[in-house]
Design an enzyme around this catalytic site. Structure first.
Site, short mmCIF file in Angstrom:
data_model
loop_
_atom_site.label_atom_id
_atom_site.label_comp_id
_atom_site.label_asym_id
_atom_site.label_seq_id
_atom_site.Cartn_x
_atom_site.Cartn_y
_atom_site.Cartn_z
N HIS A 1 30.48 16.13 -24.63
CA HIS A 1 31.76 16.71 -24.16
C HIS A 1 32.86 16.24 -25.10
CE1 HIS A 1 34.55 18.22 -21.01
NE2 HIS A 1 35.34 17.25 -21.46
N GLU B 1 30.47 12.71 -21.66
CA GLU B 1 31.70 12.33 -22.36
C GLU B 1 31.63 10.89 -22.84
OE1 GLU B 1 36.40 13.25 -22.06
OE2 GLU B 1 35.41 12.74 -20.18
N ASP C 1 22.22 16.99 -20.07
CA ASP C 1 22.86 17.15 -21.37
C ASP C 1 23.62 18.48 -21.37
OD1 ASP C 1 23.66 16.88 -23.96
OD2 ASP C 1 21.67 17.08 -24.85
#
Length: 617
Positions: A512, A569, A560
């Site tokens: 992310h 993240e 994922d």
């Protein structure tokens, strides 16, 4: 005048009259001596005469303490010379033959991961990038930060983006720099051995230089500091372009980036003071820069004490993303670093104030007791002050509180061990310091660092372990806890997945992260133009090497998926803890540097305790 000749008779020595021939003719020979019988040696000398003796001498060589045959001497000398020539020829041939150097042993997994984890900070840099940044898909970005805000009108260019967006949050950012500086102070030798000392110092300086811009660092007193740059407003239905709503490369951002200032934010100011104070120890070899950092830290800490309040109060972005629960722990943490950076005992008096420790939660425990994070610094302060007691032992009037912190640190280390079940663990063995909530790994790496560094403190103090109640545990038990947690992160887990991008063969491919997910292809993708890259199921076109993602859930599961930031993240604070834990575990030997931390602390001469009260019957 008479003497004794070699044959035993008297020898008359005449006065010096006449020539040598006269003296010879007139010599009165002692006939008694001549009538004596000579032994064989004497007879041989007389018969041989002086010529034979000279010839005999030529057959021998007198080398001082030894008389040897001339022939033997010449042979021996020749053999030695021949041997020397032969040895020289052999040595010359040996040098001429190309050597096959034995390659050095491969670095351990911790060292390999350390190289990669540090690269994450290069990918997070904001502003004008240095030539040696070594992240090809990054470029200069947000070059008008601060200048474009009419309420600020000064440059706030630089610093680090916090995570997958482009907001610069000073609270977790300052904690990250403090933690990195702590690791450098303890393990500079290890960083140097693997060629990363200059790199990590550059990372710290990049952050420190930015923090100096966020307040009037040349003044002795201030009334405001910058809390964040950029907006991450998450109001439902809002379409206002900001760093949360838009999905853009930082290099392409063209929307306004507001600056948030605070006027009563003790937690933020004390953490920033800690960051600058710790960095001043890292850069003690640059006296002017170190003093500049100390002055800034002093100004910030005074501001923290004068203007009480939490920086995240009032429902700001920070309250939603990086909410601070208290500022008391930052007071203990910040004053500890201020003492180490300045040697001013008033800071140590504050750090060891029992009332301050009580407000910070040192005595009441709770579910988060012993959990070190960007929000709760108490555990870090307890370990840091235990170090002070182990190595300096300042004595009265600090000893009682330092001993308390030391005992509390020992209890916290006990709570990390599986046998005590203070925290749950997944089936794969990952400790659940945040009680099953998302972003578990950032808490795990911090605990691994504290366990490693505390075990090194004990070893440096010639202490083989510590007590958990009546039971004694060796420092190796503590290191084993740290190793198993880091090894889980590096791939020894049920999914056989490394949660550090680029380490191993199986790691997250859909991190992310805006910059990593949008290709650098010369196309300007606007606020919504990047959404297609956010939503695609294809792997990121750019690898963000070294990023430690949020991690698995409490069932060892992992998704994922780029949009699911609770799994994918990466953050500055998480990677700072990872770097600190990796360098502490890497290599062999070369424990902590006992003295570097105390470079600014003057010699301590403990005051004697007060005398007891007079005895009364």
């Amino acid at each position: 005048m008479y003497g004794r000749d070699p044959w035993g008779g008297p020898l008359e020595i005449c006065p010096d009259s006449g020539t040598d021939d006269d003296r010879s003719r007139n010599l009165d020979i002692d006939r008694g001596a001549l009538s004596r019988t000579l032994d064989e040696t004497q007879q041989s000398w007389l018969l041989a005469g002086p010529g034979a003796q000279a010839r005999k001498k030529k057959k021998y060589v007198d080398i001082g303490c030894l008389v040897v045959s001339r022939k033997l001497f010449i042979w021996t000398l020749g053999v030695l010379l021949a041997a020397a020539v032969f040895a020289g020829v052999v040595a010359g041939i040996a040098k001429a033959i190309p050597r096959r150097h034995r390659p050095p042993p491969p670095p351990d997994d911790y060292t390999v991961a350390l190289h990669k984890a540090l690269m994450f900070f290069n990918a997070q840099r904001s502003g004008k990038l240095p030539k040696h940044n070594n992240v090809p898909w990054r470029g200069n970005s947000c070059m008008k930060d601060g200048l474009s805000d009419p309420a600020v009108r000064r440059s706030l260019v630089g610093g680090y983006y916090d995570a997958g967006g482009a907001v610069k949050f000073n609270f977790p950012g300052a904690f990250s720099m403090t933690l990195l500086s702590w690791s450098v102070i303890e393990y500079s030798t290890k960083y140097d051995a693997v060629g990363e000392l200059g790199h990590v110092r550059d990372i710290i300086k990049w952050g420190a230089d930015y923090f100096l811009k966020t307040f009037n660092s040349t003044a002795d007193s201030i009334d405001r500091i910058v809390a964040q740059v950029g907006s991450a407003a998450t109001s439902p239905g809002s379409t206002q372009p900001n760093d949360h709503y838009c999905w853009m490369r930082p290099e392409d951002i063209d929307y306004p980036r507001p600056v948030v200032e605070c006027h009563a934010c003790s937690d933020l100011a004390a953490e920033m003071a800690a960051a600058l104070a710790a960095a001043s120890i890292v850069f003690k070899d640059n006296k002017a820069y170190s003093q500049k950092l100390v002055h800034g830290a002093t100004t910030l800490f005074q501001f923290a004490r004068d203007r009480r309040g939490r920086y995240s109060a009032g429902g700001s972005d920070a309250a939603n993303l990086y909410n601070s629960t208290s500022y008391w722990d930052e007071f203990v943490w910040g004053s500890s670093w201020m003492y180490l950076a300045t040697g001013n005992s008033s800071y140590l008096t504050l750090a060891t104030n029992p009332k301050l420790a009580k407000h910070a939660g040192a005595f009441w425990g709770g579910p988060d007791y012993g959990v070190f994070s960007w929000d709760n610094k108490l555990t870090g302060a307890q370990v840091l002050l235990s170090r002070l007691r182990l190595f300096l032992s300042p004595g009265y009037p600090y000893e009682e509180m330092l001993r308390t912190f030391h005992n509390q640190t020992s209890i916290i280390m006990c709570s990390y061990l599986p046998i005590f079940k203070s925290f749950n663990r997944t089936k794969g063995g990952l400790i659940q310091l945040n009680h099953g909530k998302p972003h578990a790994l950032q808490y795990v790496v911090n605990a691994a660092f504290l366990a490693s560094v505390f075990s090194d403190y004990l070893e440096a103090a010639d202490t083989p372990g510590w007590y958990c109640g009546p039971h004694f545990y060796s420092i190796e038990v503590l290191r084993s806890f740290a190793r198993t947690q880091i090894e889980y992160i590096l791939g020894k887990n049920p999914l056989k997945m490394s949660y550090v991008v680029g380490f191993g063969n199986h790691y997250p491919k859909h991190v992310h992260h805006r910059g990593a997910s949008i290709p650098k292809n010369g196309v300007h993708y606007g606020c919504k133009g990047g959404w297609k890259w956010r939503d695609t199921k294809k792997p990121n076109p750019n690898m963000i090497v070294g990023a430690m993602v949020a991690g698995p859930d409490h069932h060892d599961g992992f998704k994922d998926v780029r949009k699911n930031y609770n799994y994918t993240e990466a953050t500055l604070a998480g990677n700072a803890g990872l770097v600190a834990a990796l360098v502490a575990l890497s290599g062999e030997g070369n424990g902590v540097d006992k003295n570097a931390m105390f470079s600014a602390v003057p010699p301590m001469f403990p005051s004697p305790p007060p005398p007891p009260a007079p005895w009364k019957p």
